[in-house]
Design an enzyme around this catalytic site. Structure first.
Site, short mmCIF file in Angstrom:
data_model
loop_
_atom_site.label_atom_id
_atom_site.label_comp_id
_atom_site.label_asym_id
_atom_site.label_seq_id
_atom_site.Cartn_x
_atom_site.Cartn_y
_atom_site.Cartn_z
N TYR A 21 5.40 -19.05 -6.57
CA TYR A 21 5.19 -17.71 -7.13
C TYR A 21 5.31 -16.69 -6.01
O TYR A 21 4.79 -16.88 -4.92
CB TYR A 21 3.79 -17.61 -7.76
CG TYR A 21 3.46 -16.24 -8.30
CD1 TYR A 21 4.12 -15.74 -9.42
CD2 TYR A 21 2.49 -15.43 -7.70
CE1 TYR A 21 3.82 -14.47 -9.93
CE2 TYR A 21 2.18 -14.17 -8.20
CZ TYR A 21 2.84 -13.70 -9.32
OH TYR A 21 2.54 -12.44 -9.82
N ASP B 47 6.97 -16.92 2.30
CA ASP B 47 6.02 -16.08 1.58
C ASP B 47 4.62 -16.66 1.83
O ASP B 47 4.23 -17.65 1.24
CB ASP B 47 6.35 -16.04 0.09
CG ASP B 47 5.36 -15.18 -0.69
OD1 ASP B 47 4.45 -14.60 -0.06
OD2 ASP B 47 5.50 -15.09 -1.93
N LYS C 146 -3.30 -10.83 0.21
CA LYS C 146 -4.61 -11.46 0.02
C LYS C 146 -5.55 -11.28 1.22
O LYS C 146 -6.12 -10.21 1.37
CB LYS C 146 -4.41 -12.93 -0.39
CG LYS C 146 -3.63 -12.99 -1.73
CD LYS C 146 -3.67 -14.28 -2.47
CE LYS C 146 -3.15 -14.10 -3.89
NZ LYS C 146 -1.78 -14.53 -4.12
C1 LIG Z 1 -0.63 -13.72 -4.77
C2 LIG Z 1 0.77 -13.96 -4.32
C3 LIG Z 1 1.78 -12.99 -4.45
C4 LIG Z 1 1.54 -11.68 -5.16
O1 LIG Z 1 0.57 -10.90 -4.54
P1 LIG Z 1 -0.14 -9.73 -5.39
O2 LIG Z 1 -1.03 -9.07 -4.39
O3 LIG Z 1 -0.85 -10.40 -6.51
O4 LIG Z 1 0.94 -8.82 -5.86
C5 LIG Z 1 3.01 -13.24 -3.90
N1 LIG Z 1 3.28 -14.41 -3.28
C6 LIG Z 1 2.34 -15.36 -3.15
C7 LIG Z 1 2.67 -16.62 -2.42
C8 LIG Z 1 1.07 -15.18 -3.68
O5 LIG Z 1 0.16 -16.15 -3.57
#
Ligand SMILES: *Cc1c(COP(=O)(O)O)cnc(C)c1O
Length: 431
Positions: free
Chosen positions: A144, A239, A267
């Site tokens: 994701y 990511d 995060k």
């Molecule tokens: C949580 C997450 C996102 C999205 O971040 P948001 O602050 O919710 O927009 C993107 N990539 C990864 C790997 C994530 O865990």
């Protein structure tokens, strides 16, 4: 368990918000029942609107590595807010957070702060395209990367595919630029490069995929990605919105000792306030506006209150033994539950890395790609989740979600949690 107030609040919320929530998983759709409205949190505990108390392993989906309402973070937020919350002009705090990160993380040389993980990834994809002059991106099924158009794409049928949109409203033209392949599958990546090599701007991966179960990859697979991208003039994009500052201060890049070309964070970086970031070498980052021609901006980017919160949290992460301590608590939790699972031959497995853990309701030894997860394995999770909740343990309301141990979790919390998990597994499998 009383849930009357949450039920009232949820009824109200449904009049205001689609599905009663401002982010879908919160609606409890995959476990059923009413979401608990949270009234407060302190340390490892949260309290809902009906006064029920839980030990929390959702931790806001990862950001709260120090737990809730940490005094260092709160004091930084309050002190900073007293001097104003936003200026739309540079502040010294941005330098401080950047310096704290860059001087302790050799995997990036320059950084840009934004306001969410989604924004970080979306911007960095544009950067990868701008830098390489290529349009296509390659992603993995089961990772994701936030909800920008290019990334709301899931695998079609076949090993190497242009995907299908995983959301209405995403134009076909975006999908045509996103190649989707399975995780942990060198052959699929090789095939994609054989077909599209010179068109692929970047390969984007969660190096520790933790948004669809915990799909741990072999280090050799990540090294393979490093090699094949280098050979093809493609950027390797880690990511690290979840793994960054989580499995160590330098995230998965440092954990596996692999140098990607672009890294995104989110995060943990904001200490519970909305911050995202992307970073790369000076050369790649020089493509970003106003130095370069890849445009990206934000009214609240580098917001001083959020910067102060991030600085306070990341400073705590840099304390000696911080990550070792987290990991040993997580190991104690996972081993405690695993002993019970093995003894009772329950058809589940536990996976963990650092302070991230996941229970898979399937007996597969190895779960390293989205296809390895059997959708039926989510059926027992429902009962397990609600039993656990009754016993005062809060985890993310979906069997695809991982749990997080924070620095605020005490040994007593861990002991209580092991008992609650074991009893809930007994209820799930024996009744
Ligand atoms: C949580 C997450 C996102 C999205 O971040 P948001 O602050 O919710 O927009 C993107 N990539 C990864 C790997 C994530 O865990």
């Amino acid at each position: 368990m009383k849930n009357k107030r949450s039920e009232e609040l949820f009824e109200k919320a449904k009049q205001y918000f689609p599905g009663g929530v401002n982010s879908p998983v919160r609606a409890f759709r995959s476990v059923g029942g009413t979401p608990h409205f949270i009234a407060k949190g302190k340390g490892s505990h949260i309290w809902d609107a009906d006064g029920n108390e839980f030990i929390d392993y959702c931790c806001s989906w990862g950001p709260l590595i120090l737990g809730h309402a940490d005094a260092r973070v709160n004091n930084a937020i309050i002190k900073t807010a007293e001097n104003g919350t936003s200026f739309g002009a540079p502040t010294e705090l941005e330098n401080h957070l950047a310096e704290l990160i860059l001087s302790n993380n050799k995997y990036i040389e320059k950084i840009r702060f934004v306001s969410s993980g989604t924004e970080a990834v979306m911007s960095a994809i544009r950067l990868a395209r701008g830098f390489t002059g290529r349009n296509k991106i390659l992603k993995f099924e089961g990772c994701y990367h936030g909800h920008s158009d290019s990334l709301l794409v899931k695998a079609g049928s076949g090993l190497v595919t242009f995907g299908n949109t995983s959301s209405a409203g995403v134009p076909e033209v975006f999908v045509n630029e996103t190649i989707v392949v399975p995780l942990n599958n060198q052959k699929a990546v090789e095939e994609a490069f054989a077909k599209f090599g010179k068109d692929i701007a970047c390969v984007i991966i969660e190096p520790i995929p933790a948004n669809n179960g915990l799909l741990l990859q072999e280090k050799s697979f990540l090294e393979f990605l490093r090699d094949i991208t280098k050979k093809n003039g493609t950027l390797l994009f880690f990511d690290e919105v979840i793994s960054g500052f989580r499995v160590g201060f330098t995230g998965a890049a440092g954990y596996y000792k692999i140098q990607p070309d672009i890294i995104t964070y989110g995060k943990i970086i904001g200490g519970g306030l909305p911050v995202g970031a992307y970073g790369a070498s000076k050369e790649i980052m020089s493509k970003i506006s106003p130095e370069g021609d890849v445009y990206q901006a934000g009214t609240l980017s580098g917001n001083p209150v959020a910067m102060a919160s991030g600085i306070a949290q990341l400073n705590a992460c840099l304390e000696k033994g911080f990550y070792e301590n987290l990991e040993s608590k997580c190991n104690a939790l996972v081993n405690g539950i695993r002993n019970h699972v093995v003894k009772n031959k329950y058809p589940i497995r536990l996976f963990s890395i650092g302070s991230i853990f996941w229970i898979s309701f399937s007996e597969n030894e190895k779960i390293a790609s989205a296809d390895d997860i059997d959708a039926n394995s989510m059926i027992p999770f429902r009962k397990f989740f609600h039993t656990l909740l009754e016993k005062g343990i809060y985890i993310g309301p979906s069997g695809y979600e991982v749990g997080f141990v924070s620095a605020a979790h005490t040994n007593e919390d861990i002991t209580k949690t092991i008992s609650a998990f074991c009893e809930s597994l007994d209820v799930t499998f024996q009744d």
